[in-house]
Design a protein around this motif. Sequence first.
Motif, PDB file in Angstrom:
ATOM      1  N   UNK A  55     -25.774 -27.934 -72.894  1.00 38.97           N
ATOM      2  CA  UNK A  55     -24.359 -27.526 -73.964  1.00 38.97           C
ATOM      3  C   UNK A  55     -23.283 -26.515 -73.180  1.00 38.97           C
ATOM      4  N   UNK A  56     -24.245 -25.477 -72.622  1.00 37.42           N
ATOM      5  CA  UNK A  56     -23.086 -24.811 -71.961  1.00 37.42           C
ATOM      6  C   UNK A  56     -22.592 -25.390 -70.687  1.00 37.42           C
ATOM      7  N   UNK A  57     -23.267 -26.170 -70.241  1.00 42.14           N
ATOM      8  CA  UNK A  57     -22.718 -27.066 -69.045  1.00 42.14           C
ATOM      9  C   UNK A  57     -21.677 -27.746 -69.430  1.00 42.14           C
ATOM     10  N   UNK A  58     -21.570 -28.427 -70.388  1.00 40.84           N
ATOM     11  CA  UNK A  58     -20.419 -29.537 -70.782  1.00 40.84           C
ATOM     12  C   UNK A  58     -19.166 -28.384 -71.311  1.00 40.84           C
ATOM     13  N   UNK A  59     -19.699 -27.478 -72.113  1.00 40.58           N
ATOM     14  CA  UNK A  59     -18.468 -26.378 -72.559  1.00 40.58           C
ATOM     15  C   UNK A  59     -17.677 -25.745 -71.295  1.00 40.58           C
ATOM     16  N   UNK A  60     -18.543 -25.569 -70.078  1.00 40.93           N
ATOM     17  CA  UNK A  60     -17.887 -25.036 -68.857  1.00 40.93           C
ATOM     18  C   UNK A  60     -17.083 -25.975 -68.363  1.00 40.93           C
ATOM     19  N   UNK A  61     -17.851 -27.222 -67.900  1.00 41.33           N
ATOM     20  CA  UNK A  61     -17.113 -28.173 -67.040  1.00 41.33           C
ATOM     21  C   UNK A  61     -15.970 -29.129 -67.631  1.00 41.33           C
ATOM     22  N   UNK A  62     -16.265 -29.314 -68.838  1.00 40.26           N
ATOM     23  CA  UNK A  62     -15.238 -30.097 -69.593  1.00 40.26           C
ATOM     24  C   UNK A  62     -13.968 -29.097 -70.376  1.00 40.26           C
ATOM     25  N   UNK A  63     -14.368 -27.726 -70.555  1.00 42.66           N
ATOM     26  CA  UNK A  63     -13.097 -27.027 -71.331  1.00 42.66           C
ATOM     27  C   UNK A  63     -12.839 -25.834 -70.709  1.00 42.66           C
ATOM     28  N   UNK A  64     -13.510 -25.161 -69.416  1.00 43.80           N
ATOM     29  CA  UNK A  64     -12.975 -24.107 -68.900  1.00 43.80           C
ATOM     30  C   UNK A  64     -12.658 -24.024 -67.641  1.00 43.80           C
ATOM     31  N   UNK A  65     -11.498 -22.914 -67.131  1.00 41.86           N
ATOM     32  CA  UNK A  65     -11.566 -23.004 -65.700  1.00 41.86           C
ATOM     33  C   UNK A  65     -12.382 -22.480 -64.938  1.00 41.86           C
ATOM     34  N   UNK A  66     -12.834 -23.203 -63.833  1.00 41.94           N
ATOM     35  CA  UNK A  66     -13.996 -22.586 -62.893  1.00 41.94           C
ATOM     36  C   UNK A  66     -13.215 -21.802 -61.909  1.00 41.94           C
ATOM     37  N   UNK A  67     -14.256 -21.203 -61.103  1.00 45.31           N
ATOM     38  CA  UNK A  67     -15.491 -21.194 -61.157  1.00 45.31           C
ATOM     39  C   UNK A  67     -16.153 -20.324 -62.248  1.00 45.31           C
ATOM     40  N   UNK A  68     -17.448 -20.649 -62.266  1.00 44.96           N
ATOM     41  CA  UNK A  68     -18.112 -19.979 -63.686  1.00 44.96           C
ATOM     42  C   UNK A  68     -19.133 -18.774 -63.007  1.00 44.96           C
TER      43      UNK A  68
END
Length: 492
Positions: A315-328
Amino acid sequence: MGAVPPVEPVPADSITAFDHECDVLVVGFGCAGAAAAFEAAAAGADVLVLERAGGPGGSSAQSGGELYLGGGTAVQRACGFDDDPDNMFAFLKAALGPHADEEKLRLYCDESVEHFEWFRGRGLTFNETLHDAPTWMPLTTDGLMWLGENAWPYNTIARPVPRGHRPATEAFGGWLLMEKLAEAAKAAGAACHADTRAANLIVDDDGRVAGVVARRYGETLTYRARRAVILTTGGFVDNEQMLADHAPVLLGHGKVSDGLDDGGGIRMATALGAATRRMSVVEIALTALPAILVRGMLVNALGQRFINEDVYPGLFSVAAVRHQPGPYWAIIDEKGYEEIPPEDLWGVRPRFVAETVAELEESLGMPAGALEATLAVYNRHAERGSDPYFHKDQRWLRPLRPPLAAVDPQEGFAPGDAEGAGKGTGVAGFTLGGLHTTVDGAVLNHSGQPIPGLYAAGRAGAGIHGEGYISGTSLGDGTFFGRRAGRAAAGE
């Protein structure tokens, strides 16, 4: 990319003599295929399984092996947890949503205890101990693990109960799962033709699927299925064109598979008019370590938190990759890092360490003051034991003090650890969408009618998932609905 072989159906009357015949023909010998073959053979059908690799296993054998089961299993009870199908359904509906398949999910939850006992009947054992910390995969032999059931908001939707059931082996257990299921299928009477790749469905004059055209060592072979064909060929993460068409979020990232999930079964069925569902839905694994994140923070390229770090890692993976600017980045202080058990670090070490927040921001290329502001807010509330922004559990809350470290998920381990998974981008995944099926695995056409003689299960079909994923639900629903497809096909 070479020419894509044609997958159009072949008329049965064009075949003068079949090379092989059986009652039920299963295409693919992963977990869904093994479950389907066992049930069909146990029901008295003459069963043959085609496997394009050298033997059974597929991506299932390379998986972690955890099974999402609940409702009150013996392992749950032994570990002191009270569960029931309604409680399990409430969690999964939220975690696998939005748009989870409620009909399939309801059935899966209602019969989950029976499905657990079915695994035990096939020779799998589960130690009655709990791994009580967030992780992708415990390097222990614990038989039960949390998969985010105790994290917000899910702990407000359903009573928190762990449901990750793990076969009795250390770390990745997919090989053991497949060893037992393949043995069971063969013991029930199912035969296997390995190194045999299905290429086309065979269809008779009435539109009924009557078999498969396959290739082995350059030779064309024909297989007649007197009752039905069951497609358990996996997803399509290894097919770049299908990813571009349906699930481009995974393009350029690692693939959690055995390298053979090319969507062949889906393509053969759609060439016949089969409908598909959820083709854009994927599992995503950002290779950040939960043991670090719960003791620190997960931030985006702008130094901002965006989720409670104790949720299920997918769930944190989806939130990051789909919705946040990277890198993380996983941000942690020295005290938190030293508290992590060595086995939970997977050999991962921080890439950047700094004595001040400003120095760390500069090293990570963040806007000046961005991470500092995030840390100040986090620490102010952590001192009071609260996280009003994202509701991380109090168990993990405390202020973070310099020196600080940042861990780059691109240099982390790879969940599932398939070849190349997670390397390069820090992201890996597989597809969850597939053929539209009934709860008994019958493949539906675009009018919503079953295609006679054709079934599917596992990642070749669309199972219980909506737009979310929880570990163990792929192996769980693949075997559960594979069993149902096997019984239905045997009864044709």
